[in-house]
Write an enzyme that holds these catalytic residues in place. Sequence first.
Site, short mmCIF file in Angstrom:
data_model
loop_
_atom_site.label_atom_id
_atom_site.label_comp_id
_atom_site.label_asym_id
_atom_site.label_seq_id
_atom_site.Cartn_x
_atom_site.Cartn_y
_atom_site.Cartn_z
N ASN A 1 -31.72 29.82 57.73
CA ASN A 1 -32.44 29.25 56.47
C ASN A 1 -32.97 30.42 55.79
OD1 ASN A 1 -33.86 28.08 54.30
ND2 ASN A 1 -33.57 25.88 55.42
N ASP B 1 -37.89 23.97 64.03
CA ASP B 1 -36.99 22.75 63.57
C ASP B 1 -38.11 22.00 62.66
OD1 ASP B 1 -34.42 21.67 63.33
OD2 ASP B 1 -35.31 20.10 64.18
N ASP C 1 -38.08 19.48 48.65
CA ASP C 1 -39.64 19.90 47.80
C ASP C 1 -39.78 19.29 46.57
OD1 ASP C 1 -40.26 21.69 49.83
OD2 ASP C 1 -39.52 23.54 48.96
N LYS D 1 -47.38 26.66 47.94
CA LYS D 1 -46.89 25.75 48.70
C LYS D 1 -47.56 26.19 50.34
CE LYS D 1 -42.58 24.30 51.27
NZ LYS D 1 -41.29 24.46 51.26
P1 ITT Z 1 -32.14 26.36 60.61
O1 ITT Z 1 -31.78 25.38 61.64
O2 ITT Z 1 -31.26 27.61 60.68
O3 ITT Z 1 -33.64 26.87 60.88
P2 ITT Z 1 -31.99 24.21 58.63
O4 ITT Z 1 -32.09 24.29 57.28
O5 ITT Z 1 -30.92 23.59 59.50
O6 ITT Z 1 -32.29 26.06 59.32
P3 ITT Z 1 -34.00 22.52 59.67
O7 ITT Z 1 -32.94 21.88 60.66
O8 ITT Z 1 -35.31 23.01 60.31
O9 ITT Z 1 -33.31 23.72 59.12
O10 ITT Z 1 -34.31 21.45 58.45
C1 ITT Z 1 -34.04 20.41 58.20
C2 ITT Z 1 -33.82 20.17 56.67
O11 ITT Z 1 -35.20 19.65 56.24
C3 ITT Z 1 -33.53 21.29 55.86
O12 ITT Z 1 -32.25 21.53 55.69
C4 ITT Z 1 -34.20 20.86 54.58
O13 ITT Z 1 -33.48 19.95 53.96
C5 ITT Z 1 -35.40 20.07 54.90
N1 ITT Z 1 -36.63 20.98 55.17
C6 ITT Z 1 -37.13 21.62 55.94
N2 ITT Z 1 -37.94 22.36 55.45
C7 ITT Z 1 -38.54 22.08 54.35
C8 ITT Z 1 -39.35 22.19 53.42
O14 ITT Z 1 -40.50 22.99 53.88
N3 ITT Z 1 -39.52 21.60 52.34
C9 ITT Z 1 -38.35 20.86 51.93
N4 ITT Z 1 -37.46 20.42 52.85
C10 ITT Z 1 -37.45 21.06 53.86
#
Ligand code: ITT
Length: 194
Positions: free
Chosen positions: A10, A69, A152, A172
């Site tokens: 990400n 995560d 967000d 943020k």
């Molecule tokens: P990685 O596992 O490759 O790190 P990912 O996008 O799958 O990337 P996560 O499983 O940690 O990451 O994130 C789950 C979801 O939560 C992510 O797809 C976003 O929709 C949401 N999310 C995570 N951090 C956020 C943030 O700071 N602001 C808004 N939404 C967020």
Amino acid sequence: MTELIFATHNENKVKEVIPLLTGDFFILSLSQLGLNEDIPEPYNTIYENAIEKARVIYEKTGKNCFAEDTGLEVHALGGEPGVRSARYAGEAHDFEANIDKLLGKMEGQTDRRARFLTIICLILDGERFIFDGICPGTITFSRRGEKGFGYDSVFVPDGSLKTFAEMDLEEKNLFSHRRKATEKLITFLNKRDK
Ligand code: ITT
């Protein structure tokens, strides 16, 4: 100089974390290493998935690394979407569909309390360390703002009137779960280096 892999696909996370890294670090992203395969998130908790992501990349590369995560936990929904935040509306990881589902479930709900939870797992020379960050806030009734990613545009952190998507990255980071967890990681690494 501590070289670390940030085990994420990400790029939004990388953008948020890089400016927080004060100290003698060199951070490599998975894309820089040409590691493009999906990392599994097989568990039912954010904590276990953070550990798993770091473990998989450490085993693959043998290099020090950290993964994180993150989940959005909504009080009125019993903590949903939580560990399923990325796949709330299906396997497609579609931010807009996830928000539609969330706002639909929150229709008519007066309790809008929610929080973001980030767990970072660091693996350093084979040893594992965990850091967390929480950002409490509320879920809006509709989307506001164009910046950021994920949820967000529907999350207002406590202490602000803006959604995260109405803030630039620096603003943020004043509030964010990810900043809080990353700061703990950096403090730990800086102390260890001395
Ligand atoms: P990685 O596992 O490759 O790190 P990912 O996008 O799958 O990337 P996560 O499983 O940690 O990451 O994130 C789950 C979801 O939560 C992510 O797809 C976003 O929709 C949401 N999310 C995570 N951090 C956020 C943030 O700071 N602001 C808004 N939404 C967020």
